[in-house]
Scaffold this motif. Structure first.
Motif, PDB file in Angstrom:
ATOM      1  N   LEU A 106      -1.688   8.955   4.462  1.00 18.24           N
ATOM      2  CA  LEU A 106      -2.283  10.292   4.632  1.00 18.24           C
ATOM      3  C   LEU A 106      -1.270  11.380   4.280  1.00 18.24           C
ATOM      4  O   LEU A 106      -1.597  12.344   3.569  1.00 18.24           O
ATOM      5  CB  LEU A 106      -2.762  10.458   6.069  1.00 18.24           C
ATOM      6  CG  LEU A 106      -3.478  11.770   6.393  1.00 18.24           C
ATOM      7  CD1 LEU A 106      -4.843  11.800   5.734  1.00 18.24           C
ATOM      8  CD2 LEU A 106      -3.647  11.937   7.888  1.00 18.24           C
ATOM      9  N   THR A 128       0.834  -1.210   0.000  1.00 15.99           N
ATOM     10  CA  THR A 128       0.000   0.000   0.000  1.00 15.99           C
ATOM     11  C   THR A 128       0.868   1.259   0.000  1.00 15.99           C
ATOM     12  O   THR A 128       0.633   2.188  -0.781  1.00 15.99           O
ATOM     13  CB  THR A 128      -0.919   0.004   1.251  1.00 15.99           C
ATOM     14  OG1 THR A 128      -1.681  -1.182   1.266  1.00 15.99           O
ATOM     15  CG2 THR A 128      -1.847   1.196   1.252  1.00 15.99           C
ATOM     16  N   ILE A 133      -6.029  -1.441   0.301  1.00 14.57           N
ATOM     17  CA  ILE A 133      -6.626  -1.059   1.593  1.00 14.57           C
ATOM     18  C   ILE A 133      -7.892  -1.874   1.841  1.00 14.57           C
ATOM     19  O   ILE A 133      -8.131  -2.382   2.945  1.00 14.57           O
ATOM     20  CB  ILE A 133      -6.905   0.457   1.627  1.00 14.57           C
ATOM     21  CG1 ILE A 133      -5.588   1.224   1.736  1.00 14.57           C
ATOM     22  CG2 ILE A 133      -7.821   0.829   2.791  1.00 14.57           C
ATOM     23  CD1 ILE A 133      -5.708   2.704   1.537  1.00 14.57           C
ATOM     24  N   LEU A 175      -1.037  -0.926  11.227  1.00 17.50           N
ATOM     25  CA  LEU A 175      -2.126  -0.380  10.411  1.00 17.50           C
ATOM     26  C   LEU A 175      -2.196   1.143  10.529  1.00 17.50           C
ATOM     27  O   LEU A 175      -2.370   1.859   9.536  1.00 17.50           O
ATOM     28  CB  LEU A 175      -3.469  -0.980  10.851  1.00 17.50           C
ATOM     29  CG  LEU A 175      -3.758  -2.414  10.468  1.00 17.50           C
ATOM     30  CD1 LEU A 175      -5.066  -2.855  11.085  1.00 17.50           C
ATOM     31  CD2 LEU A 175      -3.827  -2.551   8.968  1.00 17.50           C
ATOM     32  N   LEU A 176      -2.045   1.620  11.775  1.00 17.73           N
ATOM     33  CA  LEU A 176      -2.120   3.073  11.989  1.00 17.73           C
ATOM     34  C   LEU A 176      -0.931   3.794  11.363  1.00 17.73           C
ATOM     35  O   LEU A 176      -1.079   4.899  10.823  1.00 17.73           O
ATOM     36  CB  LEU A 176      -2.206   3.364  13.487  1.00 17.73           C
ATOM     37  CG  LEU A 176      -3.511   2.919  14.152  1.00 17.73           C
ATOM     38  CD1 LEU A 176      -3.441   3.072  15.657  1.00 17.73           C
ATOM     39  CD2 LEU A 176      -4.688   3.696  13.610  1.00 17.73           C
ATOM     40  N   SER A 193      -1.569   3.889   7.691  1.00 24.38           N
ATOM     41  CA  SER A 193      -2.600   4.910   7.447  1.00 24.38           C
ATOM     42  C   SER A 193      -2.004   6.316   7.482  1.00 24.38           C
ATOM     43  O   SER A 193      -2.308   7.148   6.624  1.00 24.38           O
ATOM     44  CB  SER A 193      -3.692   4.757   8.504  1.00 24.38           C
ATOM     45  OG  SER A 193      -4.511   5.873   8.523  1.00 24.38           O
ATOM     46  N   THR A 194      -1.142   6.568   8.461  1.00 21.38           N
ATOM     47  CA  THR A 194      -0.514   7.890   8.582  1.00 21.38           C
ATOM     48  C   THR A 194       0.393   8.178   7.386  1.00 21.38           C
ATOM     49  O   THR A 194       0.377   9.288   6.839  1.00 21.38           O
ATOM     50  CB  THR A 194       0.329   7.961   9.880  1.00 21.38           C
ATOM     51  OG1 THR A 194      -0.447   7.475  10.943  1.00 21.38           O
ATOM     52  CG2 THR A 194       0.763   9.371  10.173  1.00 21.38           C
ATOM     53  N   SER A 236      -6.751   6.480   3.359  1.00 17.38           N
ATOM     54  CA  SER A 236      -6.074   6.367   4.664  1.00 17.38           C
ATOM     55  C   SER A 236      -7.083   6.408   5.806  1.00 17.38           C
ATOM     56  O   SER A 236      -6.892   5.754   6.836  1.00 17.38           O
ATOM     57  CB  SER A 236      -5.037   7.472   4.815  1.00 17.38           C
ATOM     58  OG  SER A 236      -5.622   8.654   5.249  1.00 17.38           O
ATOM     59  N   LEU A 252      -8.472   3.015   6.199  1.00 15.59           N
ATOM     60  CA  LEU A 252      -7.499   2.149   6.875  1.00 15.59           C
ATOM     61  C   LEU A 252      -7.488   2.399   8.385  1.00 15.59           C
ATOM     62  O   LEU A 252      -7.378   1.451   9.176  1.00 15.59           O
ATOM     63  CB  LEU A 252      -6.112   2.434   6.286  1.00 15.59           C
ATOM     64  CG  LEU A 252      -5.061   1.347   6.408  1.00 15.59           C
ATOM     65  CD1 LEU A 252      -5.573   0.041   5.840  1.00 15.59           C
ATOM     66  CD2 LEU A 252      -3.799   1.764   5.697  1.00 15.59           C
ATOM     67  N   ALA A 253      -7.632   3.660   8.760  1.00 19.33           N
ATOM     68  CA  ALA A 253      -7.629   3.999  10.192  1.00 19.33           C
ATOM     69  C   ALA A 253      -8.898   3.515  10.896  1.00 19.33           C
ATOM     70  O   ALA A 253      -8.945   3.477  12.123  1.00 19.33           O
ATOM     71  CB  ALA A 253      -7.484   5.505  10.355  1.00 19.33           C
TER      72      ALA A 253
END
Lengths: 156, 100
Positions: free
Chosen positions: B13, A16, A43, B5-6, B9-10, B39, B42-43
């Motif tokens: 982003l 990703t 995702i 995961l976080l 996501s960050t 993102s 994902l979060a």
């Protein structure tokens, strides 16, 4: 089983980030749109790893299938390579957001453990949240009407 | 794996932010917005671990409203091109409504 899940999430996460970097680094809009669609599909795939298949369907069909394809079509139509410019002062808000997110993750991330999620289903959802679904459909209808009004106003 | 995961996501982003602030045309801006929404999706995964049904409701609202917003933006890009014959970001950043 849990180990396979961890490796899958790691592989999907790395892929990703790599595809997202492709969006940033490519100069052609068409390739940026394609990388973006691939990122969103990855995702959505992470949701299936945790057993949340309904959200995978929603993201893939609606977000990638509808909006992503329109974006790819637009990017293929307007396919020019623009020059880049970045203001250095944008680092300040990015640093503030990074600090807030790092603090939040430090506080809360270790309190949760990853498990396979059960109990969320697309078939039972409208019955439980009927009022919310009605409001959501109304909101979307209003948004679509505003788009039609924009186009008609421009035409006249 | 929640922390991973976080973090992903960050990172996604911030790549979206960087793409948005470095873009000079509206298509690239649209792509960066979609990346930012990605993102957000994902979060949302950690929320499914604690409150699955509420998280699902939030995910449904986020997906549908963001899709609608992006559709409006696509219409706006088409109208901008029709009116100004360009999709350069300068045409919108120097614009704005006037109050009579």
């Amino acid at each position: 089983m849990a180990k396979i899940m961890v490796y899958l999430v790691l592989a999907l996460g790395i892929a990703t980030v790599l595809f997202a970097c492709g969006v940033l680094l490519t100069k052609d809009n068409l390739y940026a749109a394609l990388y973006m669609s691939a990122t969103l599909i990855l995702i959505a795939t992470m949701y299936t790893v945790y057993g949340i298949h309904s959200v995978f369907v929603l993201i893939t069909f609606i977000f990638v299938g509808a909006i992503g394809i329109i974006t790819i079509a637009l990017a293929a139509t307007y396919r020019f390579i623009p020059a880049r410019k970045v203001n250095i002062y944008w680092i300040i808000p990015i640093a503030i957001v990074t600090a807030i997110m790092a603090y939040t993750y430090y506080l809360y991330a270790y309190q949760m453990s990853a498990t396979i999620v059960r109990g969320c289903d697309l078939t039972t959802f409208p019955a439980i949240y009927l009022l919310m679904v009605v409001f959501l459909v109304s909101l979307m209808a209003l948004l679509m009407l505003s788009a039609i009004k924009l186009v008609r106003g421009e035409g006249s | 794996m929640i922390w991973f995961l976080l973090i992903v996501s960050t990172v996604v982003l911030f790549i979206g932010y960087l793409t948005a602030i470095s873009s000079k045309d509206l298509i690239r801006l649209l792509i960066s917005l979609e990346l930012m929404f990605g993102s957000v999706f994902l979060a949302l995964i950690p929320l499914f671990m604690t409150m699955p049904l509420s998280a699902f409701g939030i995910a449904v609202i986020t997906i549908f409203t963001s899709s609608s917003e992006l559709l409006i933006l696509i219409v706006a890009i088409m109208l901008t091109d029709k009116k100004y014959r360009t999709i350069s970001i300068d045409t919108v950043s120097v614009g704005g409504d006037t109050i009579d």
